[in-house]
Design a protein around this motif. Structure first.
Motif, PDB file in Angstrom:
ATOM      1  N   PHE A  91       0.825  -1.212   0.000  1.00  7.33           N
ATOM      2  CA  PHE A  91       0.000   0.000   0.000  1.00  7.33           C
ATOM      3  C   PHE A  91       0.855   1.256   0.000  1.00  7.33           C
ATOM      4  CE2 PHE A  91      -2.762  -3.193   1.858  1.00  7.33           C
ATOM      5  CZ  PHE A  91      -3.999  -2.907   1.310  1.00  7.33           C
ATOM      6  N   VAL A  92       0.440   2.236  -0.812  1.00  7.58           N
ATOM      7  CA  VAL A  92       1.016   3.578  -0.773  1.00  7.58           C
ATOM      8  C   VAL A  92      -0.147   4.553  -0.638  1.00  7.58           C
ATOM      9  CG1 VAL A  92       2.447   5.294  -1.929  1.00  7.58           C
ATOM     10  CG2 VAL A  92       2.912   2.854  -2.281  1.00  7.58           C
ATOM     11  N   PHE A  93      -0.133   5.347   0.448  1.00  6.60           N
ATOM     12  CA  PHE A  93      -1.252   6.232   0.750  1.00  6.60           C
ATOM     13  C   PHE A  93      -0.892   7.697   0.509  1.00  6.60           C
ATOM     14  CE2 PHE A  93      -1.764   2.515   3.542  1.00  6.60           C
ATOM     15  CZ  PHE A  93      -3.044   2.112   3.198  1.00  6.60           C
ATOM     16  N   GLN A  94      -1.919   8.521   0.389  1.00  6.68           N
ATOM     17  CA  GLN A  94      -1.727   9.956   0.160  1.00  6.68           C
ATOM     18  C   GLN A  94      -0.948  10.609   1.295  1.00  6.68           C
ATOM     19  OE1 GLN A  94      -5.329  12.052  -0.836  1.00  6.68           O
ATOM     20  NE2 GLN A  94      -4.502  14.039  -0.269  1.00  6.68           N
ATOM     21  N   GLN A  95      -1.230  10.219   2.529  1.00  7.97           N
ATOM     22  CA  GLN A  95      -0.604  10.858   3.692  1.00  7.97           C
ATOM     23  C   GLN A  95       0.575  10.055   4.242  1.00  7.97           C
ATOM     24  OE1 GLN A  95      -1.245  13.870   4.569  1.00  7.97           O
ATOM     25  NE2 GLN A  95      -3.011  14.154   3.215  1.00  7.97           N
ATOM     26  N   PHE A  96       1.116   9.151   3.450  1.00  7.65           N
ATOM     27  CA  PHE A  96       2.360   8.418   3.741  1.00  7.65           C
ATOM     28  C   PHE A  96       2.199   7.352   4.824  1.00  7.65           C
ATOM     29  CE2 PHE A  96       3.603  13.067   3.331  1.00  7.65           C
ATOM     30  CZ  PHE A  96       3.603  13.059   1.945  1.00  7.65           C
ATOM     31  N   ASN A  97       1.540   7.688   5.935  1.00  8.64           N
ATOM     32  CA  ASN A  97       1.308   6.736   7.030  1.00  8.64           C
ATOM     33  C   ASN A  97       2.592   6.131   7.582  1.00  8.64           C
ATOM     34  OD1 ASN A  97      -1.337   7.322   6.492  1.00  8.64           O
ATOM     35  ND2 ASN A  97      -1.991   5.222   6.157  1.00  8.64           N
ATOM     36  N   LEU A  98       3.629   6.948   7.716  1.00 10.53           N
ATOM     37  CA  LEU A  98       4.875   6.480   8.324  1.00 10.53           C
ATOM     38  C   LEU A  98       4.765   6.553   9.847  1.00 10.53           C
ATOM     39  CD1 LEU A  98       7.514   8.232   6.031  1.00 10.53           C
ATOM     40  CD2 LEU A  98       6.513   5.956   5.785  1.00 10.53           C
ATOM     41  N   LEU A 168       0.988  -3.520  -6.254  1.00 10.20           N
ATOM     42  CA  LEU A 168       1.282  -2.265  -5.572  1.00 10.20           C
ATOM     43  C   LEU A 168       0.047  -1.386  -5.731  1.00 10.20           C
ATOM     44  CD1 LEU A 168       3.456  -0.677  -4.054  1.00 10.20           C
ATOM     45  CD2 LEU A 168       4.238   0.217  -6.242  1.00 10.20           C
ATOM     46  N   LEU A 169      -0.619  -1.103  -4.616  1.00 15.81           N
ATOM     47  CA  LEU A 169      -1.886  -0.377  -4.628  1.00 15.81           C
ATOM     48  C   LEU A 169      -1.657   1.028  -4.094  1.00 15.81           C
ATOM     49  CD1 LEU A 169      -4.950  -0.475  -5.072  1.00 15.81           C
ATOM     50  CD2 LEU A 169      -5.178  -1.520  -2.806  1.00 15.81           C
ATOM     51  N   ALA A 170      -1.808   2.018  -4.961  1.00 13.84           N
ATOM     52  CA  ALA A 170      -1.508   3.404  -4.614  1.00 13.84           C
ATOM     53  C   ALA A 170      -2.792   4.223  -4.588  1.00 13.84           C
ATOM     54  CB  ALA A 170      -0.531   3.994  -5.628  1.00 13.84           C
ATOM     55  N   ASP A 171      -3.094   4.826  -3.432  1.00 15.26           N
ATOM     56  CA  ASP A 171      -4.310   5.611  -3.251  1.00 15.26           C
ATOM     57  C   ASP A 171      -3.963   7.094  -3.213  1.00 15.26           C
ATOM     58  OD1 ASP A 171      -6.860   6.502  -2.683  1.00 15.26           O
ATOM     59  OD2 ASP A 171      -6.748   6.006  -0.556  1.00 15.26           O
ATOM     60  N   GLU A 172      -4.226   7.798  -4.305  1.00 16.94           N
ATOM     61  CA  GLU A 172      -3.925   9.230  -4.427  1.00 16.94           C
ATOM     62  C   GLU A 172      -2.498   9.527  -3.932  1.00 16.94           C
ATOM     63  OE1 GLU A 172      -5.900  11.211  -5.937  1.00 16.94           O
ATOM     64  OE2 GLU A 172      -7.964  10.552  -5.677  1.00 16.94           O
ATOM     65  N   PRO A 173      -1.487   8.835  -4.419  1.00 17.39           N
ATOM     66  CA  PRO A 173      -0.149   8.931  -3.820  1.00 17.39           C
ATOM     67  C   PRO A 173       0.567  10.255  -4.039  1.00 17.39           C
ATOM     68  CG  PRO A 173      -0.070   7.645  -5.824  1.00 17.39           C
ATOM     69  CD  PRO A 173      -1.517   7.895  -5.545  1.00 17.39           C
ATOM     70  N   THR A 174       0.058  11.085  -4.947  1.00 11.82           N
ATOM     71  CA  THR A 174       0.675  12.401  -5.162  1.00 11.82           C
ATOM     72  C   THR A 174      -0.187  13.538  -4.618  1.00 11.82           C
ATOM     73  OG1 THR A 174      -0.331  12.696  -7.354  1.00 11.82           O
ATOM     74  CG2 THR A 174       1.781  11.535  -7.272  1.00 11.82           C
ATOM     75  N   GLY A 175      -1.291  13.188  -3.956  1.00 13.07           N
ATOM     76  CA  GLY A 175      -2.265  14.197  -3.531  1.00 13.07           C
ATOM     77  C   GLY A 175      -1.740  15.186  -2.507  1.00 13.07           C
TER      78      GLY A 175
END
Length: 232
Positions: A91-98, A168-175
């Motif tokens: 998963f790759v999220f808009q807000q990174f989630n680190l 690789l599932l990317a949800d608005e990754p550049t938002g």
């Protein structure tokens, strides 16, 4: 015969809100080939986020069939879905989630903690290799607060790849990024796809979606013809 990493047949997800039935997904049929770069596009409320949750094994359908890399998810319980999610989906999220208290290397290692049979040395080697691959060789010991937005997203991409997932599932990754950094991250996704990675890119941004090799348009819980989005 095509090698489909995602197979979806008559997928439906209905929610009861008061006395009303909300048809978030209403009969989706979709096959995604291994090695493809597919944009799932649509405005807010179209159903694309619900579809993403299905593909990411975060939810189960009301009815229909969903297969991820040959494994049918429909009848899985939460533990089985979690196991499949950890093995097959990055998963790759808009807000990174680190995790804020872990440095870049430790953040990338985190998914490996849930996989048996991988020692500390191999975990560090895998994470270090991927951070170098995404251009962060000199940022491995930096905390998220010490990284730019683009660097955080690169850490998130490395973390998503560490288990070598089928998707690789990317949800608005550049938002959450400025346009220049967003273009750099998009270029990284394109590079990963050219190496054979299967990428599903969820976005409401038509310009970004058109940079993917394939586009799927969602409207009112159904796959729509491209004409629906001419003025979108």
């Amino acid at each position: 015969m095509n090698d489909y990493v995602i197979q979806i047949s008559d997928l439906r997800r209905y929610y009861l809100v008061g006395d009303d039935v909300v048809k978030a997904l209403d009969g989706i049929n979709l096959n995604i080939e291994r090695g493809s770069f597919t944009a799932i596009m649509g405005p807010s409320g179209s159903g694309k986020s619900t579809l993403m949750n299905m593909i990411g094994c975060l939810d189960t359908p009301t009815s229909g069939l969903l297969s991820i890399d040959g494994e049918i998810t429909s009848a899985m319980d939460e533990a089985e879905l979690a196991d499949l999610r950890n093995r097959k989906v990055g998963f790759v999220f808009q807000q990174f989630n680190l995790l804020p208290k872990l440095n870049a290397l430790e953040n990338v290692i985190t998914p490996l903690l849930y996989v048996g049979g991988i020692g500390l040395k191999e975990r560090k080697e895998r994470a270090s290799f991927l951070l170098e691959k995404v251009g962060l060789k000199d940022r491995m010991k930096h905390l998220p607060t010490e990284l730019s937005g683009g660097q955080k997203q690169r850490v998130a991409i490395a973390r998503a790849l560490v288990n070598n997932p089928a998707i690789l599932l990317a949800d608005e990754p550049t938002g959450a990024l400025d346009s220049r950094t967003g273009e750099q991250i998009m270029a990284l996704f394109q590079e990963l796809n050219e190496e054979g990675r299967t990428i599903v890119f969820v976005t409401h941004d038509k310009a970004l979606g058109n940079k993917c090799r394939e586009q799927v348009y969602i409207h009112d819980g159904r796959i729509a013809d491209h004409d629906v989005f001419r003025e979108y």
